[in-house]
Design an enzyme around this catalytic site. Structure first.
Site, PDB file in Angstrom:
ATOM      1  N   ASP A  98      25.290 -18.914   8.852  1.00 18.70           N
ATOM      2  CA  ASP A  98      26.699 -18.563   8.860  1.00 18.70           C
ATOM      3  C   ASP A  98      26.776 -17.052   8.676  1.00 18.70           C
ATOM      4  OD1 ASP A  98      27.032 -21.296   8.841  1.00 18.70           O
ATOM      5  OD2 ASP A  98      28.359 -21.344   7.092  1.00 18.70           O
ATOM      6  N   HIS A 154      18.135 -20.705   9.160  1.00 20.99           N
ATOM      7  CA  HIS A 154      17.416 -21.701   9.937  1.00 20.99           C
ATOM      8  C   HIS A 154      16.749 -21.074  11.157  1.00 20.99           C
ATOM      9  CE1 HIS A 154      19.536 -25.063   7.776  1.00 20.99           C
ATOM     10  NE2 HIS A 154      20.366 -24.061   7.542  1.00 20.99           N
ATOM     11  N   SER A 255      23.589 -11.549   2.305  1.00 22.13           N
ATOM     12  CA  SER A 255      23.036 -10.294   2.802  1.00 22.13           C
ATOM     13  C   SER A 255      23.131 -10.250   4.307  1.00 22.13           C
ATOM     14  CB  SER A 255      21.602 -10.101   2.323  1.00 22.13           C
ATOM     15  OG  SER A 255      21.207  -8.764   2.531  1.00 22.13           O
TER      16      SER A 255
END
Length: 289
Positions: A98, A154, A255
């Site tokens: 995300d 991922h 981050s």
């Protein structure tokens, strides 16, 4: 005006925001936060998460768990199954996390941008001339994770992980205000360089960059946490195959991930600066031959 709106208005002032998030003992505060966030005390946990909600748009409705042992447990939360479906098109490289999409485009003469008009060297970022050659004239995209987002990342494609290199550095904030003021910021901060190769032989590289309060990175392929306390070898040879969507690890707060792809890959139509993207959504596409 609510307390949250007042805080937002104050931190929107660039000088104040920069002062609060950078002109402080960054490394010491980051170490303290790493210790504090792991305290498993219900009162500290609840007050900490309550404060976090006050300063951000934290939404825990997607979390797999409804109760957390600590602030750290909440930071690194898993999501309920099925909430981040992965684009199944084999030609598509998906977003690993995300994020808010920052600068993206073509790596020209070994340079890319942290924001418009602020170039930095790919060699300074990854520290390996061979990897720079592999991505010459390739694509790059900057993915910024805010503190309230899902912090796990991922695999963007089926690939073979060849090597992880950990680069020690600082813990500057990586928000847009700091990116405008600090030259070569991503090259100054602590980061990992995850080298992978697609089945086609094309290189695909992820560079997770740490920031203030964040300087710990957990990678499953190494089964260890990388941070300022990491000693010994910083180059870790790997020989691991992962599938698109497999979890690679997590940040401990929020981050940035910089993704480097081959020159013949194209950005998908949903990619635009400052737009939001979710893990598993289309990011780049390999054109049909």
């Amino acid at each position: 005006m609510t307390v949250k709106n007042l805080i937002s208005a104050l931190t929107a002032q660039e000088d104040l925001n920069f002062l609060l998030t950078n002109r402080i003992p960054r490394a010491a505060l980051t170490r303290f936060m790493g210790w504090f966030s792991k305290i498993e005390n219900p009162l500290i946990r609840d007050l900490s998460i309550g404060c976090w909600r006050l300063f951000s748009d934290l939404d825990l409705s997607e979390a797999k768990k409804t109760r957390f042992n600590s602030l750290h447990d909440c930071f690194t939360r898993e999501l309920r199954p099925g909430l981040r479906p992965v684009d199944s098109d084999p030609s598509v490289v998906v977003s690993p996390s995300d994020a808010i999409i920052g600068a993206f485009g073509t790596i020209r003469d070994g340079e890319l941008y942290q924001i418009k008009g602020a170039p930095y060297s790919l060699l300074d970022l990854v520290g390996d001339p061979a990897l720079v050659d592999a991505h010459r004239n390739g694509r790059f995209v900057t993915l910024r994770l805010t503190s309230s987002m899902y912090h796990r990342f991922h695999s963007p494609q089926d690939c073979h992980i060849e090597q992880v290199t950990f680069i020690h550095g600082d813990t500057w904030n990586v928000n847009p205000i700091a990116l405008k003021r600090i030259e070569r910021l991503f090259c100054k901060n602590e980061r990992a360089v995850i080298r992978t190769r697609l089945a086609s032989g094309d290189p695909l590289t992820l560079v997770p960059v740490a920031a203030i309060l964040v300087a710990s990175l957990r990678l499953h392929v190494l089964d260890r946490v990388l941070n300022a306390q990491t000693v010994g070898p910083v180059v870790f040879p790997c020989d691991v195959d992962v599938k698109k969507g497999d979890e690679l690890g997590w940040f401990e707060h929020g981050s940035t991930i910089i993704l480097l792809a081959p020159a013949h890959f194209e950005f998908c139509g949903n990619v635009s600066e400052w737009s939001r993207i979710r893990a598993g959504e289309a990011l780049l596409r390999k054109p049909a031959v």
